[in-house]
Design an enzyme around this catalytic site. Structure first.
Site, PDB file in Angstrom:
ATOM      1  N   GLU A 255      26.992 -97.025  36.025  1.00 28.96           N
ATOM      2  CA  GLU A 255      26.845 -97.649  34.706  1.00 28.96           C
ATOM      3  C   GLU A 255      27.949 -98.665  34.425  1.00 28.96           C
ATOM      4  O   GLU A 255      28.537 -98.687  33.348  1.00 28.96           O
ATOM      5  CB  GLU A 255      26.815 -96.576  33.612  1.00 28.96           C
ATOM      6  N   ASP A 329      19.464 -87.045  33.471  1.00 26.25           N
ATOM      7  CA  ASP A 329      20.564 -87.174  32.515  1.00 26.25           C
ATOM      8  C   ASP A 329      20.458 -86.202  31.349  1.00 26.25           C
ATOM      9  O   ASP A 329      20.098 -86.619  30.246  1.00 26.25           O
ATOM     10  CB  ASP A 329      20.607 -88.622  31.992  1.00 26.25           C
ATOM     11  N   GLU A 357      23.744 -84.595  23.055  1.00 24.21           N
ATOM     12  CA  GLU A 357      23.301 -85.987  23.070  1.00 24.21           C
ATOM     13  C   GLU A 357      21.778 -86.083  23.003  1.00 24.21           C
ATOM     14  O   GLU A 357      21.236 -86.925  22.299  1.00 24.21           O
ATOM     15  CB  GLU A 357      23.810 -86.670  24.347  1.00 24.21           C
TER      16      GLU A 357
END
Ligand code: GCW
Length: 668
Positions: A255, A329, A357
């Protein structure tokens, strides 16, 4: 109360805790050679006293907390309690930035870092042990602020030690180079000094380009002699300040973060260089395998194996490869990461996300122990040779959790979210504990030991993760979240110019025929082949694939018959419906718990439970109405009429920060 053994700060803490909180007969705390090693302990009653014995003072401290936990839960001491932790390193990963923000944090600001002293004082609002922090000008005085931070760090360390956590990474894996500068290292030392008596070692995330960014070098190439020297000297400096420093956590070439590949080198070159710098001091490198190609490439779920397997067996002894529990993820449900099962000659470790998240932030009460245990359980598949809980040679085992801790008064943004911090520590200590036991312990210790309360809420907690999967992403659906904030649904989100594997349609692949990502060998991406045969055979076959992972591995026709005899379409709709009903039932249960919980915490959680149920409706309507534009099938009996229209849902994004009841009212 008696102590025997070297009276270090840790043993003194154990003594203080027992003196202050133990109400039973005399206690003897004994550190002795014949005691349990690896910070394990024995607790037993020898007739005259309760004895807590261990080969280390930390083991005695853990024993003391265990005894106090039993007392608080009303459990009598029978026979000998004999425990040793499963993982050597039980470590929190804080995604805290040096400016005080917390990536994916839903509990306020960092308890470790802040822009400047005056900017942060008064932010750390928690009242601990009688220290409050109203932000009056007087409170902004540096000394006062320092004392306050130390108080918070102590409370943090104590909470961690009480559940066996013994390590912490103080900063975000998206690491700023300045973290290795003098100022931040001084601060790290201060934190380490406070945490040490509680048996907690500190680690730092490092930016791979640091030698260039702050070291004045022209490169960060891991094979460059100056770069290697820079890291060695940096490690020497750190250990001079913090002799028991744990080591580095590294997110490299992932990333956009820098890494060895920027110089045509490999993960092995990068990890082993850092390992060499830390080895003389006993430090370790936790090298993350959360990688996917910088440009769109093959199936994203398959990329970590493709990238790491060629290096199996080549990492230095003090490197552990840190792997997320699932291949994509931290989704509400993923199959186990195939890399965890594939690497046979490399010490691996699991990283789970405690912060929610993708599971409703600190709004939805979702107890995550069942999710993590699901991962452990699959790893025990007969030929699923996993290294994360076995020692390869004399290497260390470890288990990491991305923390949900901030400076909010209740630490986690929600009193119930603390259950996940608690569960992480307990499972890192003993992964065989049941979900129910962990939930019962947490509820009794946090709210009330009333049996009605504990029974009802244990049921709610243990069901909550499955319900969340049902109303967000049932049957193996994944990554259909709203762009960026990951709270609400946005299965339709597909702006032009954004890479496909960042967008929901890449993952759900809805079309006129059906739904789901075909990862089979015959017609799909072939990612199923990355699993050992026993799992491959199950996952690759539409008929044997567990239905809760069906759409992860298969593109399935809308009219496909599920085991129940119902079609995929009807099952999908009714599973969303079930999830919403369960979320509503959670709110109803909590409403009835008022008599057992103090008003403040009851009310704060009531608001959250109501909001969770309301947003579950939003998820249900958004996903079902959107997928209906492909299936063109009617909604089944038992599916309550939608509250929202799809066009409205597309216009109003369910954004945590600015979405309010008023927004909801704007909807027709
Ligand atoms: O889950 C994703 C998050 C990023 C995070 C990244 C990672 C720290 O959306 O915020 O970055 O994973 O794990 O590195």
């Amino acid at each position: 109360m008696k102590m025997s053994g070297k009276k270090d700060a840790t043993l003194r803490l154990a003594c203080d805790e027992i003196q202050q909180y133990w109400k039973g007969k005399n206690v003897v705390l004994a550190v002795k050679k014949s005691g349990k090693t690896r910070d394990g302990f024995d607790i037993f009653d020898d007739g005259r006293a309760v004895r807590i014995e261990s080969a280390s003072s930390l083991g005695v401290l853990y024993g003391a907390y265990t005894l106090l936990r039993m007392q608080a839960m009303g459990q009598p001491l029978q026979g000998t309690i004999s425990e040793t932790p499963c993982y050597d390193i039980r470590i929190l990963n804080h995604w805290d930035n040096p400016n005080g923000t917390v990536e994916r944090g839903f509990a306020g600001r960092s308890i470790f870092w802040h822009d400047a002293p005056s900017a942060s004082s008064g932010r750390a609002r928690r009242a601990v042990d009688g220290v409050t922090s109203a932000s009056t000008p007087q409170d902004n005085a540096p000394q006062k602020q320092d004392d306050h931070l130390v108080t918070i760090w102590k409370a943090y360390a104590r909470a961690n030690a009480s559940i066996g956590i013994n390590a912490t990474v103080l900063n975000n894996v998206n690491a700023k180079p300045l973290m290795l500068g003098d100022e931040k290292l001084q601060e790290t030392k201060r934190i380490a000094d406070v945490l040490r008596p509680y048996g907690i070692k500190v680690y730092l995330s490092v930016n791979f380009a640091s030698p260039k960014a702050i070291g004045g070098l022209s490169t960060a190439d891991p094979l460059d002699p100056d770069v290697r020297r820079w890291w060695k000297e940096k490690a020497n400096d750190i250990y001079r300040m913090i002799p028991d420093f744990g080591g580095f956590l590294v997110k490299a070439n992932s990333e956009g973060e820098p890494g060895p590949m920027d110089y045509g080198r490999s993960h092995v070159d990068g990890a082993n260089m850092l390992a060499e710098a830390l080895a003389p001091h006993g430090g370790i490198v936790m090298w993350r395998a959360f990688v996917y190609s910088a440009k769109e490439g093959s199936d994203r779920a398959a990329q970590a194996v493709e990238e790491f397997m060629p290096y199996d067996g080549q990492f230095a002894d003090n490197v552990i490869i840190q792997i997320k529990n699932g291949p994509v993820d931290f989704q509400p449900r993923e199959p186990i990461s195939p890399l965890l099962l594939a690497m046979k000659q490399t010490q691996t470790m699991i990283e789970v996300q405690i912060t929610q998240e993708y599971l409703g932030e600190s709004v939805h009460s979702v107890f995550l122990a069942p999710m993590w245990k699901e991962c452990f359980d699959v790893a025990k598949a007969p030929d699923g040779f996993a290294n994360f809980d076995k020692h390869i040679g004399n290497r260390k085992t470890a288990f990491a959790g991305v923390a949900n801790i901030g400076d909010s008064r209740n630490w986690c943004g929600s009193d119930m979210a603390q259950a996940n911090w608690y569960a992480f520590g307990r499972l890192a200590w003993n992964p065989d504990l049941s979900n129910e036991q962990i939930a019962r312990e947490f509820l009794s210790l946090t709210f009330s030991t009333n049996p009605v309360f504990v029974t009802e809420m244990t049921h709610v907690l243990c069901q909550s993760r499955e319900s969340c999967v049902k109303y967000m992403m049932p049957l193996g659906l994944h990554h259909i979240f709203a762009d960026n904030h990951h709270y609400g649904p946005e299965p339709w989100y597909a702006p032009k110019g954004v890479r496909a594997d960042w967008l929901p349609p890449y993952y759900h692949k809805a079309d006129a025929n059906g739904l789901g990502f075909d990862r089979t060998v015959e017609t799909g991406s072939g990612a199923t082949k990355q699993y050992p045969p026993s799992l491959y055979n199950i996952y690759n076959d539409l008929n044997s694939c567990p239905e809760n992972l069906l759409l992860w591995f298969h593109h399935v026709a809308w009219n496909h018959r599920m085991h129940s005899g119902k079609t995929l379409w009807d099952t999908l709709c009714l599973t969303y419906e079930e999830g919403v009903r369960e979320a509503e039932a959670f709110a109803d249960t909590w409403r009835n718990m008022k008599q057992y919980v103090d008003a403040d915490r009851w009310e704060a959680l009531m608001k959250r439970y109501d909001r969770q149920a309301r947003d579950a409706w939003w998820w249900r309507d958004a996903c079902v109405l959107y997928f209906q534009t492909f299936s063109k099938l009617p909604l089944p009996d038992g599916f309550r009429p939608a509250k929202f229209k799809l066009d409205d849902l597309k216009r109003y994004r369910l954004v945590m920060d600015n979405y309010t009841a008023a927004d909801m009212d704007k909807l027709p």
